[in-house]
Design a protein around this motif. Structure first.
Motif, PDB file in Angstrom:
ATOM      1  N   ARG A 186      -6.307   3.332   0.041  1.00  0.00           N
ATOM      2  CA  ARG A 186      -6.643   2.487  -1.095  1.00  0.00           C
ATOM      3  C   ARG A 186      -6.699   3.305  -2.372  1.00  0.00           C
ATOM      4  O   ARG A 186      -6.227   2.864  -3.433  1.00  0.00           O
ATOM      5  N   THR A 246      -3.127   4.309  -3.402  1.00  0.00           N
ATOM      6  CA  THR A 246      -2.418   3.115  -3.889  1.00  0.00           C
ATOM      7  C   THR A 246      -2.832   2.805  -5.321  1.00  0.00           C
ATOM      8  O   THR A 246      -1.990   2.512  -6.181  1.00  0.00           O
ATOM      9  N   LYS A 255       0.825  -1.208   0.000  1.00  0.00           N
ATOM     10  CA  LYS A 255       0.000   0.000   0.000  1.00  0.00           C
ATOM     11  C   LYS A 255       0.864   1.264   0.000  1.00  0.00           C
ATOM     12  O   LYS A 255       2.046   1.231   0.341  1.00  0.00           O
TER      13      LYS A 255
END
Length: 200
Positions: free
Chosen positions: A125, A128, A102
């Motif tokens: 998220r 990433t 990540k």
């Protein structure tokens, strides 16, 4: 002149023949000396191979690239390279976890996301995915590709035994070719022998 005198004259080497024999023997001795010196130089050059020791401690997507890029580049130049992975850096060598590293959206002033927004749930998220897209769009090698290339070039990747125990990892979880069960004492000795030591 008698026949005995003629035979003695034939078997006695002339001055020029004696000099030629000595010159040949001296030349052979000189060649042998040069060959010995060349062998010594080659042995010294083998010992003079530059060595790099890298300690990888971080396992985020952005921090996985520096040790791999430096290791593969040094190996391409013929250097002897060792990368010791400890704590979160061990995830880079973990076959499953390395594919899901990540990128934190908080604490990095270069991220195009303010910390107040980056701290919102799910933002890691998002950032990433943004980074993974940028990697694909620029045709940048993946972590797995860099690892395999580095292993093929002779880079030694070491997995810290204490971290393996701490994280409850299995030695079979790591990529083929990774050296497991390496302790801090071994890493310290490797750093002491290296020309360049890096902590990443």
């Amino acid at each position: 002149m008698s026949s005995e005198t003629n035979q003695a004259a034939e078997t006695t080497p002339t001055s020029s023949e004696g000099n030629e024999s000595r010159s040949r023997a001296e030349l052979e001795a000189r060649i042998e000396q040069l060959e010995d010196r060349l062998a010594d130089v080659e042995a010294e050059s083998d010992d003079d191979t530059p060595k790099m020791s890298i300690i990888a401690t971080k396992g985020t997507l952005d921090m996985a690239y520096p040790p791999l890029i430096l290791a593969s580049t040094a190996a391409a130049f013929g250097w002897d390279v060792t990368v010791f992975h400890t704590f979160w850096g061990l995830d880079i060598l973990h076959e499953d976890r390395s594919k899901n590293l990540k990128l934190s959206s908080v604490g990095n002033p270069n991220m195009p996301v303010p910390n107040a927004i980056g701290a919102l749930p799910g933002m890691d998220r998002v950032t990433t995915k943004m980074m993974e897209k940028q990697i694909r769009d620029n045709d940048t090698a993946t972590i797995e590709e860099l690892l395999e290339t580095s292993l093929d070039m002779g880079v030694e990747f070491q997995a810290c035994q204490m971290t393996i125990d701490l994280m409850d990892y299995d030695e079979d979880d790591f990529y083929d070719g990774v050296t497991t069960g390496v302790g801090a004492a071994t890493a310290l000795q490797d750093m002491a022998d290296a020309d360049i030591q890096l902590l990443i």
